[in-house]
Scaffold this active site. Structure first.
Site, PDB file in Angstrom:
ATOM      1  N   ARG A  27       0.805  85.553  14.681  1.00  0.00           N
ATOM      2  CA  ARG A  27      -0.445  86.238  14.308  1.00  0.00           C
ATOM      3  C   ARG A  27      -0.153  87.598  13.684  1.00  0.00           C
ATOM      4  O   ARG A  27       0.800  88.269  14.086  1.00  0.00           O
ATOM      5  CB  ARG A  27      -1.314  86.459  15.554  1.00  0.00           C
ATOM      6  CG  ARG A  27      -1.950  85.199  16.064  1.00  0.00           C
ATOM      7  CD  ARG A  27      -2.686  85.438  17.372  1.00  0.00           C
ATOM      8  NE  ARG A  27      -2.123  84.627  18.430  1.00  0.00           N
ATOM      9  CZ  ARG A  27      -2.377  84.771  19.722  1.00  0.00           C
ATOM     10  NH1 ARG A  27      -3.193  85.703  20.143  1.00  0.00           N
ATOM     11  NH2 ARG A  27      -1.801  83.986  20.605  1.00  0.00           N
TER      12      ARG A  27
ATOM     13  N   ARG B 139      -8.286  78.948  34.354  1.00  0.00           N
ATOM     14  CA  ARG B 139      -8.208  80.041  33.393  1.00  0.00           C
ATOM     15  C   ARG B 139      -9.308  79.822  32.354  1.00  0.00           C
ATOM     16  O   ARG B 139      -9.394  78.765  31.744  1.00  0.00           O
ATOM     17  CB  ARG B 139      -6.848  80.030  32.710  1.00  0.00           C
ATOM     18  CG  ARG B 139      -6.748  81.124  31.686  1.00  0.00           C
ATOM     19  CD  ARG B 139      -5.402  81.112  30.989  1.00  0.00           C
ATOM     20  NE  ARG B 139      -5.358  82.221  30.067  1.00  0.00           N
ATOM     21  CZ  ARG B 139      -4.745  82.170  28.890  1.00  0.00           C
ATOM     22  NH1 ARG B 139      -4.134  81.081  28.505  1.00  0.00           N
ATOM     23  NH2 ARG B 139      -4.752  83.224  28.108  1.00  0.00           N
TER      24      ARG B 139
ATOM     25  N   GLY C 260       4.658  88.345  24.594  1.00  0.00           N
ATOM     26  CA  GLY C 260       5.059  86.935  24.658  1.00  0.00           C
ATOM     27  C   GLY C 260       4.828  86.327  23.293  1.00  0.00           C
ATOM     28  O   GLY C 260       5.006  87.000  22.284  1.00  0.00           O
ATOM     29  N   ASN C 261       4.428  85.057  23.263  1.00  0.00           N
ATOM     30  CA  ASN C 261       4.029  84.472  21.983  1.00  0.00           C
ATOM     31  C   ASN C 261       2.867  85.249  21.402  1.00  0.00           C
ATOM     32  O   ASN C 261       2.865  85.618  20.237  1.00  0.00           O
ATOM     33  CB  ASN C 261       3.615  83.018  22.187  1.00  0.00           C
ATOM     34  CG  ASN C 261       4.788  82.107  21.997  1.00  0.00           C
ATOM     35  OD1 ASN C 261       5.651  82.363  21.151  1.00  0.00           O
ATOM     36  ND2 ASN C 261       4.836  81.047  22.776  1.00  0.00           N
TER      37      ASN C 261
ATOM     38  N   GLU D  40       0.724  84.749  35.626  1.00  0.00           N
ATOM     39  CA  GLU D  40      -0.729  84.598  35.536  1.00  0.00           C
ATOM     40  C   GLU D  40      -1.233  83.509  36.477  1.00  0.00           C
ATOM     41  O   GLU D  40      -2.320  83.621  37.042  1.00  0.00           O
ATOM     42  CB  GLU D  40      -1.125  84.290  34.088  1.00  0.00           C
ATOM     43  CG  GLU D  40      -0.992  85.517  33.193  1.00  0.00           C
ATOM     44  CD  GLU D  40      -0.979  85.182  31.716  1.00  0.00           C
ATOM     45  OE1 GLU D  40       0.081  84.727  31.225  1.00  0.00           O
ATOM     46  OE2 GLU D  40      -1.995  85.357  31.047  1.00  0.00           O
TER      47      GLU D  40
ATOM     48  N   GLY E 243       7.473  86.834  28.046  1.00  0.00           N
ATOM     49  CA  GLY E 243       8.745  86.293  27.550  1.00  0.00           C
ATOM     50  C   GLY E 243       9.638  87.294  26.837  1.00  0.00           C
ATOM     51  O   GLY E 243      10.821  87.432  27.166  1.00  0.00           O
TER      52      GLY E 243
ATOM     53  N   ASN F  71      12.679  89.724  28.702  1.00  0.00           N
ATOM     54  CA  ASN F  71      14.027  89.224  28.396  1.00  0.00           C
ATOM     55  C   ASN F  71      14.763  89.898  27.248  1.00  0.00           C
ATOM     56  O   ASN F  71      15.984  89.785  27.165  1.00  0.00           O
ATOM     57  CB  ASN F  71      13.943  87.722  28.066  1.00  0.00           C
ATOM     58  CG  ASN F  71      13.515  86.910  29.265  1.00  0.00           C
ATOM     59  OD1 ASN F  71      14.215  86.878  30.272  1.00  0.00           O
ATOM     60  ND2 ASN F  71      12.347  86.291  29.182  1.00  0.00           N
TER      61      ASN F  71
ATOM     62  N   ASN G  92      -5.083  75.327  33.179  1.00  0.00           N
ATOM     63  CA  ASN G  92      -5.296  76.041  31.924  1.00  0.00           C
ATOM     64  C   ASN G  92      -5.519  74.974  30.869  1.00  0.00           C
ATOM     65  O   ASN G  92      -4.578  74.361  30.373  1.00  0.00           O
ATOM     66  CB  ASN G  92      -4.061  76.893  31.624  1.00  0.00           C
ATOM     67  CG  ASN G  92      -4.209  77.685  30.343  1.00  0.00           C
ATOM     68  OD1 ASN G  92      -5.192  77.540  29.612  1.00  0.00           O
ATOM     69  ND2 ASN G  92      -3.225  78.515  30.053  1.00  0.00           N
TER      70      ASN G  92
ATOM     71  N   ASP H 176      10.094  82.447  17.347  1.00  0.00           N
ATOM     72  CA  ASP H 176      10.723  82.586  18.659  1.00  0.00           C
ATOM     73  C   ASP H 176      11.755  83.720  18.605  1.00  0.00           C
ATOM     74  O   ASP H 176      12.645  83.715  17.758  1.00  0.00           O
ATOM     75  CB  ASP H 176      11.390  81.262  19.057  1.00  0.00           C
ATOM     76  CG  ASP H 176      11.855  81.306  20.505  1.00  0.00           C
ATOM     77  OD1 ASP H 176      12.581  82.248  20.879  1.00  0.00           O
ATOM     78  OD2 ASP H 176      11.487  80.395  21.264  1.00  0.00           O
TER      79      ASP H 176
ATOM     80  N   HIS I 194      -5.468  88.531  27.803  1.00  0.00           N
ATOM     81  CA  HIS I 194      -4.292  88.684  28.680  1.00  0.00           C
ATOM     82  C   HIS I 194      -4.622  89.569  29.881  1.00  0.00           C
ATOM     83  O   HIS I 194      -3.739  90.158  30.499  1.00  0.00           O
ATOM     84  CB  HIS I 194      -3.090  89.346  27.971  1.00  0.00           C
ATOM     85  CG  HIS I 194      -2.448  88.546  26.890  1.00  0.00           C
ATOM     86  ND1 HIS I 194      -1.909  89.128  25.761  1.00  0.00           N
ATOM     87  CD2 HIS I 194      -2.239  87.214  26.756  1.00  0.00           C
ATOM     88  CE1 HIS I 194      -1.406  88.191  24.980  1.00  0.00           C
ATOM     89  NE2 HIS I 194      -1.592  87.019  25.559  1.00  0.00           N
TER      90      HIS I 194
HETATM   91  P1  AMP Z   1       5.522  83.786  26.713  1.00  0.00           P
HETATM   92  O1  AMP Z   1       4.362  83.645  25.765  1.00  0.00           O
HETATM   93  O2  AMP Z   1       5.371  84.890  27.677  1.00  0.00           O
HETATM   94  O3  AMP Z   1       5.920  82.487  27.352  1.00  0.00           O
HETATM   95  O4  AMP Z   1       6.769  84.216  25.790  1.00  0.00           O
HETATM   96  C1  AMP Z   1       7.335  83.308  24.910  1.00  0.00           C
HETATM   97  C2  AMP Z   1       8.296  84.004  23.986  1.00  0.00           C
HETATM   98  O5  AMP Z   1       9.225  84.797  24.729  1.00  0.00           O
HETATM   99  C3  AMP Z   1       9.169  83.007  23.224  1.00  0.00           C
HETATM  100  O6  AMP Z   1       8.571  82.614  22.046  1.00  0.00           O
HETATM  101  C4  AMP Z   1      10.403  83.802  22.968  1.00  0.00           C
HETATM  102  O7  AMP Z   1      10.266  84.432  21.714  1.00  0.00           O
HETATM  103  C5  AMP Z   1      10.437  84.872  24.022  1.00  0.00           C
HETATM  104  N1  AMP Z   1      11.566  84.676  24.936  1.00  0.00           N
HETATM  105  C6  AMP Z   1      11.626  83.854  25.999  1.00  0.00           C
HETATM  106  N2  AMP Z   1      12.835  83.927  26.599  1.00  0.00           N
HETATM  107  C7  AMP Z   1      13.550  84.838  25.893  1.00  0.00           C
HETATM  108  C8  AMP Z   1      14.871  85.367  26.001  1.00  0.00           C
HETATM  109  N3  AMP Z   1      15.704  84.983  26.973  1.00  0.00           N
HETATM  110  N4  AMP Z   1      15.243  86.287  25.092  1.00  0.00           N
HETATM  111  C9  AMP Z   1      14.415  86.690  24.125  1.00  0.00           C
HETATM  112  N5  AMP Z   1      13.161  86.225  23.959  1.00  0.00           N
HETATM  113  C10 AMP Z   1      12.733  85.308  24.833  1.00  0.00           C
END
Ligand code: AMP
Length: 398
Positions: free
Chosen positions: A243, A93, A212-213, A385, A331, A335, A9, A283, A182
């Site tokens: 964003r 990717r 996620g982010n 992914e 993420g 979670n 990627n 985050d 995505h």
């Molecule tokens: P991703 O883009 O899928 O990697 O998601 C990243 C985002 O997931 C991070 O910026 C966090 O805000 C969120 N994240 C990851 N782990 C956790 C967790 N254990 N609890 C809450 N949010 C999480």
């Protein structure tokens, strides 16, 4: 020894990579994963994770070619590299496949030319993807290289969902339409629903929420995407980490007429808004800490995020007509217990009922979080992914 796929990627200043064995037990972590960062700078970084070990080196990284060969050398030094295992294919990717690509493609010079033709639609991403492809082809010339497009899964969207109510001549001249992103994740997750529900894919209407982010959602009927929240670019749709998601486009004219440049507005909307713009943090883990400490800005951001999510879930329920399942992934979706609970709260009249205890379980593979009598089944399904890209790439291997 299992056959591996190198998944790449390649971004504008970084390259993420994994060596995955897609024919093996795929619940295992990748054989090796890593990241080359700060390409073009004196304090470049290459890090590597394998078998519980973490290794990091810092040295100048001139360009993508240099970064990739340093990553290869580091893997080889620890005997986990492309020269220690059998690489059957490389999966790349690629962010934007425009209208040209509906699925993965075996890369040749012509395909690279077509990805290059799409640069106007993804001026930051596609050039970096192409550099990654070209350098990896030089390093591994004898295996198939396969492009997997973030937009591919959304190729099936009907015109009513894919077209914008913009002047048709202008839209056509600049290829402006909803492409969606995505796609690899939405497809990977949605493909698990037939097994989870015990019903054929053709019968299942579902909503997938990739939180996620970046964040996006998709409405999927019988395995085919019929709508998604991201658009011409990944800025559209849900509120995200940094964003805006959907905003009144008039805001952009307003800011421009009040003295902000287009680049400043671009930066504002893509990097200084969303959760970060409202609360100061992007985050979700930190946001939760601030909410626990009764920070009103953190709560405001959270409530906006939930509101946007519910707005999309509601509209996709109507678009699908009948809904069988909602799936949370990525993420935040995998979670964050509260996001799932609050975005699904008080929807019993729509056949959606979350089981608090199931929802509170830690992330550990695909699982049901709705009650047994919930008409719409709600799941958490971890996305992967890289594995999806590796499987596609392996399908082109000799
Ligand atoms: P991703 O883009 O899928 O990697 O998601 C990243 C985002 O997931 C991070 O910026 C966090 O805000 C969120 N994240 C990851 N782990 C956790 C967790 N254990 N609890 C809450 N949010 C999480």
């Amino acid at each position: 020894m299992s056959r591996h796929v190198l998944v790449l990627n390649s971004g504008s200043s970084s390259i993420k990579f994994q060596l995955v064995a897609p024919e093996k037990d795929t619940s295992q972590p990748p054989y090796v994963s890593g990241l080359v960062e700060r390409i073009g700078e004196d304090d470049g970084i290459v890090n590597l994770k394998f078998a519980g070990e973490k290794i990091e080196i810092s040295e100048p990284i001139a360009d993508h070619a240099d970064g990739l060969s340093k990553a290869f050398a580091l893997m080889d030094k620890h005997e986990v590299g492309p020269h220690s295992v059998e690489i059957a294919a490389v999966g790349h990717r690629v962010v934007h496949g425009g209208r040209l690509f509906s699925g993965p493609e075996l890369i040749n010079d012509e395909i690279i030319g077509m990805i290059r033709d799409l640069i106007p639609l993804a001026p930051l991403h596609n050039p970096a993807n192409i550099v990654g492809i070209e350098e990896a082809r030089k390093l591994l010339p004898d295996v198939p290289h396969v492009a997997v497009f973030d937009t591919g899964f959304f190729h099936t969207m009907p015109p009513a969902a894919a077209l914008y109510p913009l002047n048709a001549e202008v839209a056509s001249k600049f290829d402006i339409r909803r492409y969606g992103f995505h796609g690899t994740s939405h497809e990977f997750v949605s493909k698990q629903l037939p097994e989870l529900l015990g019903r054929p894919a053709a019968e299942i209407n579902q909503i997938t929420l990739h939180l996620g982010n970046g964040a996006s959602c998709a409405a999927i009927r019988g395995g085919q995407a019929v709508d998604t929240s991201m658009g011409l670019t990944p800025l559209a749709g849900l509120m995200m980490g940094t964003r805006t998601g959907d905003i009144d486009p008039g805001i952009i004219f307003h800011l421009y007429r009040n003295g902000m440049s287009i680049d400043e507005i671009d930066n504002l909307c893509n990097r200084q808004s969303g959760l970060k713009g409202v609360s100061g943090v992007n985050d979700f883990r930190v946001l939760q800490e601030r909410m626990d400490a009764h920070d009103p800005d953190a709560w405001a951001a959270y409530q906006m995020y939930v509101h946007q999510l519910r707005r999309y879930i509601g509209s996709y329920m109507l678009i699908l007509g009948r809904l069988d399942a909602i799936t949370f992934t990525a993420g935040v979706g995998e979670n964050h217990v509260g996001i799932r609970r609050d975005s699904m709260a008080e929807l019993e009249n729509f056949g959606i009922k979350i089981d608090e205890e199931r929802n509170a379980q830690p992330n550990n593979g695909p699982r049901l979080i709705s009650t047994d009598d919930s008409k719409v089944k709600v799941f958490v399904v971890p996305t992967n992914e890289e594995l999806a890209i590796a499987r596609y790439a392996m399908s082109f291997a000799h």
